[in-house]
Design a protein around this motif. Structure first.
Motif, short mmCIF file in Angstrom:
data_model
loop_
_atom_site.label_atom_id
_atom_site.label_comp_id
_atom_site.label_asym_id
_atom_site.label_seq_id
_atom_site.Cartn_x
_atom_site.Cartn_y
_atom_site.Cartn_z
N ASP A 227 1.26 -1.52 0.19
CA ASP A 227 -0.23 0.05 -0.18
C ASP A 227 0.71 1.25 0.44
OD1 ASP A 227 -2.58 0.99 -0.17
OD2 ASP A 227 -3.35 0.31 1.72
N GLN B 131 2.58 2.08 -3.48
CA GLN B 131 2.08 2.73 -4.60
C GLN B 131 2.54 4.33 -4.27
OE1 GLN B 131 -1.76 3.25 -5.11
NE2 GLN B 131 -2.11 3.07 -2.69
N LEU C 161 5.33 5.68 -4.73
CA LEU C 161 4.96 6.29 -6.51
C LEU C 161 4.89 6.89 -7.58
CD1 LEU C 161 5.43 2.52 -7.79
CD2 LEU C 161 7.41 3.78 -7.48
N GLN C 162 3.18 6.94 -6.51
CA GLN C 162 2.44 8.27 -7.18
C GLN C 162 3.14 9.53 -6.72
OE1 GLN C 162 -1.74 8.38 -6.33
NE2 GLN C 162 -1.73 5.76 -5.93
N LEU D 218 2.75 6.74 -14.71
CA LEU D 218 1.05 5.40 -14.53
C LEU D 218 0.29 5.83 -14.41
CD1 LEU D 218 3.29 1.72 -13.59
CD2 LEU D 218 1.14 1.84 -15.05
N SER E 106 -3.20 6.58 -11.82
CA SER E 106 -2.74 5.76 -10.79
C SER E 106 -3.51 4.90 -10.21
CB SER E 106 -3.26 6.59 -10.27
OG SER E 106 -4.77 7.67 -10.47
N TYR F 206 -3.27 1.74 -11.38
CA TYR F 206 -2.77 0.42 -11.78
C TYR F 206 -1.93 0.63 -10.35
CZ TYR F 206 -3.12 -0.40 -16.82
OH TYR F 206 -3.45 -0.84 -17.90
N LEU F 207 -1.26 1.87 -9.66
CA LEU F 207 -1.03 2.00 -8.49
C LEU F 207 -2.34 1.26 -7.67
CD1 LEU F 207 0.86 5.04 -9.02
CD2 LEU F 207 2.24 2.24 -9.40
N THR F 208 -3.22 1.58 -7.51
CA THR F 208 -4.17 1.49 -6.29
C THR F 208 -4.52 -0.41 -6.24
OG1 THR F 208 -5.18 3.04 -7.44
CG2 THR F 208 -5.84 3.73 -5.01
N LEU G 76 -2.56 -2.28 -6.55
CA LEU G 76 -1.22 -3.66 -6.40
C LEU G 76 -1.50 -3.85 -5.32
CD1 LEU G 76 1.85 -3.60 -6.72
CD2 LEU G 76 2.38 -2.14 -4.87
#
Lengths: 525, 314
Positions: free
Chosen positions: B262, B265, B268-269, B275, B277, B279-281, B283
């Motif tokens: 958690d 991501q 990274l944001q 990417l 967001s 995609y990141l959420t 994770l």
């Protein structure tokens, strides 16, 4: 003054009278056998004594003081210990943890392992119950688990020990050891009640016998003043038929089923390890062995429920490795699984549906995917007559039938298309004497009409009564094959069942010799 | 980009937020561990957490006291868990279905109650949150110090709880009884252990801890409540329990793993990676699936997990 006295105890379940006006007593230093058929009310009576059920009528006295147990906790406190038929042990916990379960031992709520270990050691030395207290229950043999149960009761300072069918799952050696323990307990002044239906054991260990029938007291006798014949008369209330299970046809027929080098793996575990077995027409081969040594897997690979990883199964000269369950049945392999409720029947379906379950795809039972109700009912009516299945009618759910009648439904279904070979697993487990007699007669009739039977049973007595040859399974292997005649060496048989493969050094050789002998016979056949 | 990620500063903030993300999962996972050890499979962790989050917020919002908020969260979680307990222990209903029904019911109920609670307030209601307390000496250790020992009081409570739970489960006769009830309730019954009582107690512990997990979201992480604020953390907590093999320390480590996913991501944001967001959420949930795929099923499950116990069965 008896240690325990039960007087006029009755217990009613909805629609059933489990116990009616039952009385019994047992003294310290005495072994009382409680004898009766299944459903005679033995276990209910003992569960009342242990506080699991409460009696509807009657009194219980301990040392002449009236007691009432509303829960097992109170019964335990009063000095009553019970070793249930299905052990009440938590598999994932260790011996020690199981022994102290529910107690407040030294150091409560923390566990003083050292002190408790010493306490248990004292007990196990006194009674000859050797055990590693740090082993998990799942790592123990059945005999060892029984010892844990006994220790569990003794640790709770039980004066009276109740054993429910204690020898049902033991090998002959373990049974002997168990009887030694019983004697020790008796000498130490414990009162003992043992529930059983095995006459030989009653004669061997008990001091007195109390017999129950249909939930009622029949009689109480001194063991040395009675005999097995009299006991069975009291127990079933009639004469048993003559032994009809003898083999009249002594000559072996042609080879029917040949299992060649079969191996079965489950994950990384080898369940069946290079099994070789031949079954001829007109013989019953009994598989002896303690439960869970690959017997079920063997039955499954023959019936086709599981496919073997290696080896070949040849039936009537054809390899059936790739055949499905149905194809095998159509070729003449019938199967009676060990668990009636789970694998043998659909409990929520009625008698007629359970009876047609093997044959419903065939005419006249169905045509163009539509079932023909009439012909199914007709077949079911016939089966009920032929096998004298006690059921109100063909549309009664099988779950409402007694165990014996459920087994008859399975047998009627499996025998309907006249199979060549029937694989039966624990065919009489949980059945009363009458039903047992019935099932055994059916099996020997199969044999006598030149068919074959593969009998798998944890009940060694049954294997000995029925089989022409006995194969012993241990750890997924057939560790010996013996002829069941007057030369049969019970010691060796017991040793093999217990997995003591090397102690009697010639056993294995003999097993292998037998195997090769069979191979020769099969070549000739 | 990569240089940005391998600095002490980045690692420190990453680890710190990992721990903060892990805390709700630790509490909820521990609670569910107790419940499952006693044989009750409560899929309704999400509902417990959500209820805990709402009632902790409501209590603090009304009284202005964070401690009362914590208590509110515990009670909120416990109420939901007790509903599940009554259905699964006394009424012997399907535990999974009951849990799913609770998840949906509480999602609606909390949103509804939240609307009533803040009806007169046109602003986005906010509460003050727990402060950080640095533990002297320990917080000076590079990277690990700030992450584990410069946190709020609830984080420290979770450490204590893990140690106490381990002691309780594996060192006391209470833990034995709990295990026995989940493995073989009849055996427990025959030695005089009160199966129903223990199952109810386990359910209550589950409610209290799950409620705390939910309360952490509102009282520490966000300072606000919104609809579906847990957004699936209850389900992740279920995965934490399985992956942690129902051992408190296992649960702790598994929760850290998911917390890290958690936190990662978010980081990274924050760096501004190219990417979407969404995609990141995704994770943490992807990690959940992968973890479940690789954790061996079955062997460590209590024998009677999910099965109601009928004491007087013939």
């Amino acid at each position: 003054m008896a240690f325990l006295k039960m007087e006029g105890v009755s217990k009613f379940f909805p629609g059933v009278i489990a116990n009616k006006n039952v009385s019994l007593e047992v003294d310290q230093g005495e072994i009382l056998a409680l004898l009766g058929e299944n459903g005679a009310g033995k276990t209910t009576l003992m569960n009342i004594l242990y506080g699991l059920y409460s009696a509807d009528e009657g009194e219980i006295y301990i040392n002449d003081k009236k007691v009432f147990f509303s829960s097992p906790r109170k019964a335990i406190k009063a000095g009553i210990g019970m070793v249930h038929q299905h052990f009440m042990l938590v598999q994932t916990l260790t011996v020690l943890q199981n022994i102290i379960l529910g107690l407040k031992p030294k150091g409560y709520p923390f566990i003083d392992y050292k002190k408790i270990t010493n306490q248990i050691k004292l007990l196990s030395n006194k009674y000859g119950l050797a055990i590693d207290v740090y082993k998990r229950i799942s790592e123990l043999s059945v005999g060892e688990q029984q010892r844990v149960e006994i220790l569990k009761s003794l640790y709770r300072e039980a004066k009276l020990l109740i054993f429910d069918e204690p020898t049902a799952v033991l090998t002959p050696q373990e049974t002997d050891e168990f009887f030694d323990i019983l004697q020790k307990l008796k000498e130490e002044g414990h009162a003992i009640i043992i529930i059983t239906h095995r006459m030989s054991e009653i004669m061997q260990v008990s001091d007195r016998v109390t017999i129950l029938r249909d939930g009622k007291n029949v009689v109480s006798l001194k063991t040395n003043e009675t005999n097995p014949h009299e006991l069975s008369l009291y127990m079933i209330g009639r004469e048993l038929k003559d032994d009809t299970t003898k083999n009249d046809v002594k000559t072996k027929g042609e080879l029917l089923l040949s299992i060649k080098n079969v191996t079965l793996k489950e994950k990384s575990e080898t369940k069946l390890n290079h099994i070789n077995l031949n079954i001829h027409r007109g013989e019953i081969i009994g598989i002896a062995g303690v439960d869970g040594n690959g017997q079920n897997e063997l039955a499954n690979i023959i019936a086709g429920i599981r496919k073997c990883d290696d080896g070949e199964i040849v039936f009537s000269g054809e390899s059936i490795n790739k055949r499905t369950v149905l194809e095998r049945f159509n070729r003449g392999i019938a199967y009676v699984p060990d668990d009636r409720h789970k694998d043998g029947l659909v409990m929520d379906l009625d008698v007629s549906h359970n009876l047609m379950m093997r044959s419903y795809k065939k005419e006249p039972f169905s045509k163009h995917l539509v079932l023909n109700r009439q012909s199914i009912i007709k077949m079911a009516d016939n089966a009920i007559k032929t096998y004298s299945i006690k059921t109100p009618n063909t549309t009664t759910d099988v779950k409402l039938l007694s165990g014996g009648n459920q087994q008859k439904v399975i047998l009627a279904r499996e025998l309907y298309e006249n199979p060549e070979l029937i694989v039966v697993s624990q065919p009489t487990r949980g059945l009363d004497i009458g039903a047992t007699e019935n099932v055994r007669m059916l099996l020997s009739e199969m044999r006598n009409s030149n068919k074959s039977v593969l009998l798998i049973s944890a009940d060694l007595e049954e294997v000995l009564i029925l089989s022409d040859q006995i194969a012993v399974m241990f750890g997924g292997q057939i560790v010996g094959i013996m002829n069941n005649d007057e030369n049969l060496d019970m010691q060796k048989l017991g040793a093999l069942m217990g997995g003591h493969l090397d102690q009697p050094s010639d056993v294995q050789e003999q097993g292998i010799l037998m195997g090769s002998h069979l191979k020769e016979v099969s070549k000739q056949g | 980009m990569l240089e940005q990620m391998f600095t002490v500063a980045f690692l420190t903030t990453f680890l710190t937020s990992s721990v903060r993300m892990a805390v709700p999962l630790i509490f909820a996972g521990l609670g569910e561990t107790f419940s499952e050890k006693a044989g009750i499979l409560n899929i309704g962790v999400e509902a417990i957490m959500l209820s805990g989050a709402f009632f902790s917020f409501a209590a603090t919002y009304v009284t202005g006291n964070l401690w009362l908020g914590l208590i509110g969260g515990m009670i909120g979680g416990m109420m939901v868990s007790l509903i599940h307990a009554v259905f699964s222990i006394c009424l012997r209903k399907d535990q999974t279905v009951t849990g799913i029904a609770l998840n949906m019911f509480i999602l609606g109920a909390t949103s509804f109650m939240f609307k009533i609670l803040v009806n007169n307030n046109p602003d986005f209601p906010q509460i003050s949150t727990f402060h950080k307390i640095a533990i002297p000496m320990l917080c000076d250790i590079p990277v690990i110090g700030p992450a584990f020992f410069n946190q709020d009081i609830i984080v420290y409570a979770s450490y204590v709880l893990i140690i106490l739970s381990t002691l309780f489960l594996y060192g006391t006769t209470w833990g034995l009884s709990l295990t026995a009830v989940g493995e073989h309730p009849r055996a427990a019954d025959t030695v005089g252990i009160k199966v129903y009582t223990i199952r109810y107690l386990a359910a209550m512990i589950n409610g209290v801890l799950g409620g705390l997990g939910g309360a952490y979201l509102t009282l520490v992480q966000l300072g606000v409540f919104m609809e579906n604020v847990t957004s699936g953390r209850g389900y992740i907590a279920l995965a934490v329990v399985i992956f942690g093999r129902r051992h408190p320390i296992g649960v702790f480590l598994a929760a850290l793993l998911f917390g890290a996913a958690d936190a990662f991501q978010f980081r990274l944001q924050a760096i501004g990676i190219q990417l979407p967001s969404q995609y990141l959420t995704m994770l943490p949930y992807v990690v959940t699936l992968v973890v479940l795929l690789f954790s061996a099923k079955g062997s460590s499950d209590p024998q009677s997990l999910g099965k109601p116990y009928i004491g007087d069965a013939r």
